[in-house]
Design an enzyme around this catalytic site. Structure first.
Site, short mmCIF file in Angstrom:
data_model
loop_
_atom_site.label_atom_id
_atom_site.label_comp_id
_atom_site.label_asym_id
_atom_site.label_seq_id
_atom_site.Cartn_x
_atom_site.Cartn_y
_atom_site.Cartn_z
N LYS A 193 6.74 -5.09 7.12
CA LYS A 193 5.86 -3.99 6.59
C LYS A 193 6.79 -3.15 5.71
CE LYS A 193 1.96 -5.70 9.10
NZ LYS A 193 0.53 -5.48 10.27
N PRO A 210 -7.75 -6.49 -2.06
CA PRO A 210 -6.69 -5.90 -2.48
C PRO A 210 -5.64 -4.70 -1.07
CG PRO A 210 -8.23 -5.05 -3.00
CD PRO A 210 -8.61 -5.99 -1.71
N PHE A 236 1.07 2.33 8.06
CA PHE A 236 1.04 2.28 10.16
C PHE A 236 1.00 0.92 10.07
CE2 PHE A 236 -0.74 6.33 13.02
CZ PHE A 236 0.00 7.27 11.90
N ASP A 243 -9.00 -7.02 5.77
CA ASP A 243 -7.89 -7.75 4.83
C ASP A 243 -9.05 -8.83 4.31
OD1 ASP A 243 -5.64 -6.54 5.68
OD2 ASP A 243 -5.31 -7.79 7.75
N LYS A 277 -30.52 -12.00 4.46
CA LYS A 277 -29.84 -12.74 5.69
C LYS A 277 -29.59 -13.66 5.94
CE LYS A 277 -31.03 -12.39 10.90
NZ LYS A 277 -31.43 -12.01 12.02
N ASN A 303 -13.47 -3.42 12.49
CA ASN A 303 -12.16 -3.49 13.81
C ASN A 303 -13.18 -2.33 14.13
OD1 ASN A 303 -10.64 -1.15 12.71
ND2 ASN A 303 -10.34 -3.09 11.10
N VAL A 358 -2.59 0.19 0.41
CA VAL A 358 -1.31 0.76 0.74
C VAL A 358 -0.20 0.69 -0.11
CG1 VAL A 358 0.05 0.10 2.54
CG2 VAL A 358 0.31 2.49 1.73
O1 PMT Z 1 -8.80 5.16 14.06
P1 PMT Z 1 -7.84 4.94 15.99
O2 PMT Z 1 -9.29 4.88 16.38
O3 PMT Z 1 -7.23 5.90 16.57
O4 PMT Z 1 -6.72 3.97 15.71
C1 PMT Z 1 -5.37 4.21 14.91
C2 PMT Z 1 -4.66 2.56 14.13
C3 PMT Z 1 -4.01 1.98 15.66
C4 PMT Z 1 -5.69 2.64 13.80
C5 PMT Z 1 -3.95 3.74 13.84
O5 PMT Z 1 -2.80 4.04 14.51
C6 PMT Z 1 -3.21 2.59 13.15
O6 PMT Z 1 -2.63 1.44 13.07
N1 PMT Z 1 -3.48 1.82 11.29
C7 PMT Z 1 -2.90 1.03 11.01
C8 PMT Z 1 -4.32 -0.30 11.05
C9 PMT Z 1 -3.89 -1.42 10.33
O7 PMT Z 1 -4.87 -2.19 9.85
O8 PMT Z 1 -2.05 -2.02 10.35
P2 PMT Z 1 -1.70 -3.37 9.12
O9 PMT Z 1 -0.37 -3.88 9.93
O10 PMT Z 1 -3.08 -3.84 9.31
O11 PMT Z 1 -1.72 -2.79 7.83
C10 PMT Z 1 -0.26 -1.59 7.51
C11 PMT Z 1 -0.46 -0.85 6.58
O12 PMT Z 1 -1.07 -1.20 5.22
C12 PMT Z 1 -1.64 0.28 7.47
O13 PMT Z 1 -0.89 1.53 6.77
C13 PMT Z 1 -2.81 -0.02 6.61
O14 PMT Z 1 -3.54 1.11 6.19
C14 PMT Z 1 -2.47 -0.12 5.34
N2 PMT Z 1 -3.59 -1.29 4.85
C15 PMT Z 1 -3.31 -2.67 5.16
C16 PMT Z 1 -4.93 -4.28 4.87
C17 PMT Z 1 -4.95 -3.05 3.20
N3 PMT Z 1 -6.12 -4.37 2.84
N4 PMT Z 1 -4.60 -2.50 3.23
C18 PMT Z 1 -3.59 -1.42 2.99
O15 PMT Z 1 -3.97 -0.36 2.55
#
Ligand code: PMT
Length: 404
Positions: free
Chosen positions: A341, A308, A327, A280, A290, A211, A311
């Protein structure tokens, strides 16, 4: 990273022989990464020419309150708002008196009244003038209004007298300013693990899923946590960023690498912050060679399985569970989705991030977020990620470790 990097410093120079040392002060501030604009009083211009400061600072020198051309470029209110800090060196007895009296009779004193930034003075004057009860009363008044005085020093003076009133040397002024701006050590003794950047899931030896995360947000948080006194482990996906000072970096690529590093760091940490944009889904099978565009290979080439949740895994721990902050990168119903979340992942706090906003989110230097915990939510003003990180660390530390 230099200590005053990105700091916008308005250097006020008032009338006194020490004004010549302020030319060196400009250089010393720039050595620490500061952007310096100089404001000179009429008295200062009797000692040093504005051109000297213009050449050294690389910025136009501001002298007059009611100069239409200067106002058209950067008006005095704009200048007062631009500054992160106003430093007056040398600060003459006259400037101190006018500031203590709340006067706005020239550009410098007007800026001091109009700014919300902290004001610091490095007094410089004859020893008898410094000891005079009027000056001492003014100094007291200024201190009571949260204006910080750096010095003065004592010793032999340009006029031949000996005593207190000499301006501090430029390096000592810079050290005093750095000490003043040093963040409170609110995370002293705490261990913090932070995930940042994207993960990558290989499809075959040449392709991957990922991403747009640049890592800027997570790296800024790591830097802010270290400045606040924490021992920081930064678990970084593939990004092109320098490791912040005093931070231990663990580089990872895939989600399972990031999970392993996070589990290890969380065994011995007080606070876990997940700023990474974790992929995800990953391919069910990573092709050894390839993947070819063969006939018949037209659609459904990939079969994906869920990764998995890092967080949620850390937040789900029974033993050695740190305070956990996630986040939420959302494009619609931002707060509502973030709250879901917060609950679903069993987090203590979540930072909701509208990544569809034109300024902010992925790869930008700016961001705009709402901090949500189990007792409420607060939207923070849009800001540089570096500034926002300091604010987030202050709020997280307050919530996690002071029971507020
Ligand atoms: O890196 P930058 O370019 O500065 O951009 C910052 C950002 C937009 C990436 C950052 O501010 C941000 O929002 N990070 C979280 C991005 C995200 O994947 O969000 P989510 O809503 O999909 O996930 C929710 C939370 O679960 C996040 O804390 C994520 O780290 C965590 N997660 C998600 C999926 C997974 N498999 N494992 C996780 O730990």
């Amino acid at each position: 990273m230099p200590t005053l990097a990105d700091k916008r410093i308005l250097l006020g120079v008032s009338g006194g022989i020490a004004a010549y040392k302020s030319a060196d002060l400009v250089r010393r501030l720039q050595d620490q990464g500061a952007d310096v604009h100089v404001v000179m009083t009429a008295g200062a211009r009797e000692f040093v020419r504005p051109l000297t400061f213009q050449a050294l600072s690389g910025n136009p020198v501001h002298t007059d309150l009611l100069d239409p051309s200067a106002e058209a470029a950067m008006g005095h209110i704009e200048l007062a708002k631009w500054a992160d800090v106003i430093l007056i060196a040398p600060a003459s007895a006259s400037v101190m008196a006018r500031l203590a009296g709340g006067m706005a009779d020239d550009l410098l004193t007007t800026l001091c009244l109009a700014t919300e930034a902290p004001v610091l003075l490095a007094p410089a004057m004859n020893q008898a003038m410094w000891r005079n009860k009027a000056t001492q009363a003014n100094a007291q008044t200024l201190r009571s209004r949260d204006i910080t005085l750096l010095g003065p020093d004592a010793g032999s003076q340009a006029c031949g007298d000996v005593g207190p009133g000499r301006m501090l040397e430029p390096l000592a002024i810079v050290d005093g300013l750095i000490d003043f701006l040093r963040p409170a050590q609110i995370l002293a003794g705490k261990k913090v693990a932070i995930t940042a950047g994207p993960t990558r899931e290989a499809l075959d030896p040449v392709r991957y899923l990922s991403n747009h995360s640049s890592g800027k947000m997570g790296f800024a948080i790591a830097a802010a946590a270290a400045r606040a006194g924490a021992e920081v482990t930064l678990i970084a996906g593939p990004v092109r960023l320098e490791t912040p000072a005093d931070v231990t970096r663990v580089d990872v690529v895939s989600t399972s690498d990031m999970l392993a590093a996070a589990e290890q760091a969380a065994d011995d940490c007080d606070l876990f912050i997940a700023a990474a944009a974790v992929v995800d889904f990953r391919p069910a099978v990573v092709a050894d060679q390839k993947i070819k565009k063969e006939d018949g290979n037209d659609r459904d080439v990939l079969s994906l399985v869920k990764n998995p949740d890092i967080v949620a895994t850390i937040a789900g721990r029974r033993d050695r569970r740190p305070f956990v902050v996630g986040f939420a990168a959302e494009t619609e119903n931002v707060i509502e989705h973030a709250k879901l979340k917060l609950a679903r992942k069993n987090l203590d706090m979540i930072v909701a991030n509208d990544v569809s906003a034109p300024e902010g989110g992925f790869n930008s230097d700016h961001n705009q977020v709402t901090v949500i915990d189990h007792s409420g939510e607060q939207t923070l003003p849009a800001a540089l990620k570096t500034e926002l990180a300091a604010e987030l660390i202050a709020r997280i530390a307050n919530k996690a470790f002071s029971g507020n």
